[in-house]
Write a protein that holds these residues in place. Structure first.
Motif, PDB file in Angstrom:
ATOM      1  N   PRO A 221      19.822  21.442  40.892  1.00  0.00           N
ATOM      2  CA  PRO A 221      18.692  21.650  39.913  1.00  0.00           C
ATOM      3  C   PRO A 221      18.340  22.326  39.024  1.00  0.00           C
TER       4      PRO A 221
ATOM      5  N   ARG B 223      14.493  22.395  38.095  1.00  0.00           N
ATOM      6  CA  ARG B 223      13.790  23.236  37.962  1.00  0.00           C
ATOM      7  C   ARG B 223      14.234  23.912  36.803  1.00  0.00           C
TER       8      ARG B 223
ATOM      9  N   ASP C 198      13.073  23.820  43.837  1.00  0.00           N
ATOM     10  CA  ASP C 198      14.240  22.731  43.612  1.00  0.00           C
ATOM     11  C   ASP C 198      14.031  21.529  42.267  1.00  0.00           C
TER      12      ASP C 198
END
Length: 334
Positions: free
Chosen positions: A161, A190, A136
Motif C-alpha cells: 500500500p 495509501r 491500507d
C-alpha cells in the motif's frame, strides 16, 4: 484344612484376574478420553481458527467511500450498508447531509451532477485528514456499485500500500495512461491518497478545478503526481472491475454500447468477466439481495468455496517492476 487352602488359592487367582481386568479397562478409558480430547481440540482449532476472509480483513484494510445523496440515504445507500458495505473495514458515505445512523458525512458540496468531481475531491480529502494511517487502501464507489470485498482484498493482498498505484476498470482518454471508471469503483493505495492530498488537490496545475467527469479528473490528478494506473485484469486478460452489470457484458452483448469507445484494453468478446470479479455498476435495488444470495448463501456441492492459502506478497523489486510495466502501458485502441 485342604479345603481352606484351595479356597484361598482360588480367591487369589480370581483377585489377580479382576485386578488385571480393571487395569486394562482403566487404560482403555484413558486412551479413549485422550483421543476424544485431542479430536475435540483439533475440531475446535479448525472451527475457531481464522478463515482466509478473516485474515484478509485484518491484513488488507480497506476504507470504502461511497458517493450518495440525501434522497438515496434510505434506499440505495441503505442497501449498500446492509450488503457489501458491511464487509468494509470502514464505510463512509459521501453526501451533502450528515446521517449518523447511515454513516454519511456532509461534505458541503451542493448536489448537482457537475459538482461530483468537487464532492469526490472533498471526500478523499476527508479520508486523508481523518483516516490516513488507519487503512491500507481507499475505495471510491457509487451507491449503485456492488463490490465483492473478499475478492478485492485477495487481489490487493500481494501489493504494497506504500506503492503509488491505483486500480479499477481502465478507460482510455486524451492522455495516454487513461483513468479508472468511477462507476466500477477505483481503489487508491495509501501512498496514492497521500500524494493526491499533499501535491495535487492544492495545486491547480496538477489537479485543476472544473466541472468535468469525476473519474477522469481524479485519474488525471493522480497521474500528474506520479501515481501509476495499475492493471487489474486477471491472468487471462479478463476484467475484474465492471462498469456495467454482468448481464450487460455477456458475450455478443457488450459491443454497440457506449463502452466500446472507452475500452483501454481490447475485451475478450467470448469471455467478458474474470472468475475473481471484484465489482459491477448500475446495481438495481433488487440486485443487492440477489447478489448476496448467489455469492454468500447458494452452495454448490463438492466445489471448494475458498482458497487454501494466500498468494505471496510482492518484494520491493517485484513491485517496482510491476509499476514500470504498468506505467509503460498504452491503450490497445490507440
Amino acid at each position: 484344612m485342604l479345603r481352606n487352602v484351595l479356597c484361598l488359592v482360588l480367591g487369589l487367582i480370581v483377585g489377580i484376574q479382576l485386578t488385571e481386568l480393571w487395569d486394562y479397562m482403566t487404560l482403555i478409558s484413558d486412551e479413549y478420553e485422550s483421543t476424544a480430547i485431542a479430536a475435540d481440540t483439533a475440531a475446535s482449532t479448525a472451527l475457531d481458527g481464522p478463515s482466509l476472509a478473516d485474515r484478509l480483513y485484518h491484513e488488507t484494510r480497506v476504507l470504502c467511500l461511497v458517493l450518495t445523496m440525501p434522497t438515496q440515504h434510505k434506499t440505495k445507500a441503505a442497501k449498500v450498508k446492509s450488503t457489501w458495505g458491511a464487509r468494509c473495514n470502514k464505510l463512509i458515505f459521501m453526501s451533502s447531509q450528515d446521517d449518523d445512523a447511515l454513516g454519511a458525512v456532509n461534505l458541503n458540496v451542493t448536489e448537482r451532477r457537475e459538482n461530483l468531481y468537487a464532492k469526490v475531491r472533498a471526500g478523499l480529502a476527508y479520508a486523508y485528514q481523518h483516516y490516513m494511517e488507519d487503512y491500507d487502501w481507499f475505495l471510491k464507489a457509487d451507491d449503485d456499485t456492488y463490490v465483492v470485498m473478499e475478492n478485492l482484498r485477495l487481489f490487493l493482498y500481494p501489493y504494497d500500500p506504500e506503492a503509488a498505484v491505483f486500480f479499477g476498470h481502465r478507460f482510455r482518454t486524451s492522455y495516454p495512461h487513461g483513468y479508472m471508471s468511477g462507476g466500477a469503483g477505483y481503489v487508491l493505495s495509501r501512498d496514492a491518497l497521500r500524494r493526491l492530498n499533499l501535491f495535487a488537490l492544492n495545486n491547480t496545475k496538477f489537479c485543476p478545478l472544473n466541472t468535468q467527469a469525476e473519474d477522469r479528473q481524479i485519474g488525471h490528478c493522480l497521474l500528474n503526481v506520479g501515481v501509476v494506473a495499475g492493471d487489474s485484469r486477471d491472468e487471462l486478460g479478463r476484467e475484474r472491475f465492471l462498469p456495467l452489470s454482468p448481464r450487460h457484458l455477456m458475450p455478443n452483448i457488450q459491443y454497440g454500447t457506449w463502452l466500446e469507445k472507452y475500452y483501454f484494453f481490447k475485451p475478450n468478446t467470448n469471455d467478458c468477466c474474470s472468475d475473481s470479479l471484484i465489482s459491477f455498476h448500475y446495481t438495481k435495488m433488487h440486485d443487492y439481495d440477489m447478489y448476496e444470495f448467489f455469492l454468500y448463501h447458494l452452495q454448490v456441492a463438492d466445489l471448494p468455496k475458498t482458497l487454501s492459502s494466500l498468494p505471496p506478497r510482492l518484494s520491493d523489486e517485484q513491485m517496482k517492476e510491476k509499476l514500470k510495466i504498468w506505467d509503460e502501458q498504452i491503450s490497445d485502441n490507440e
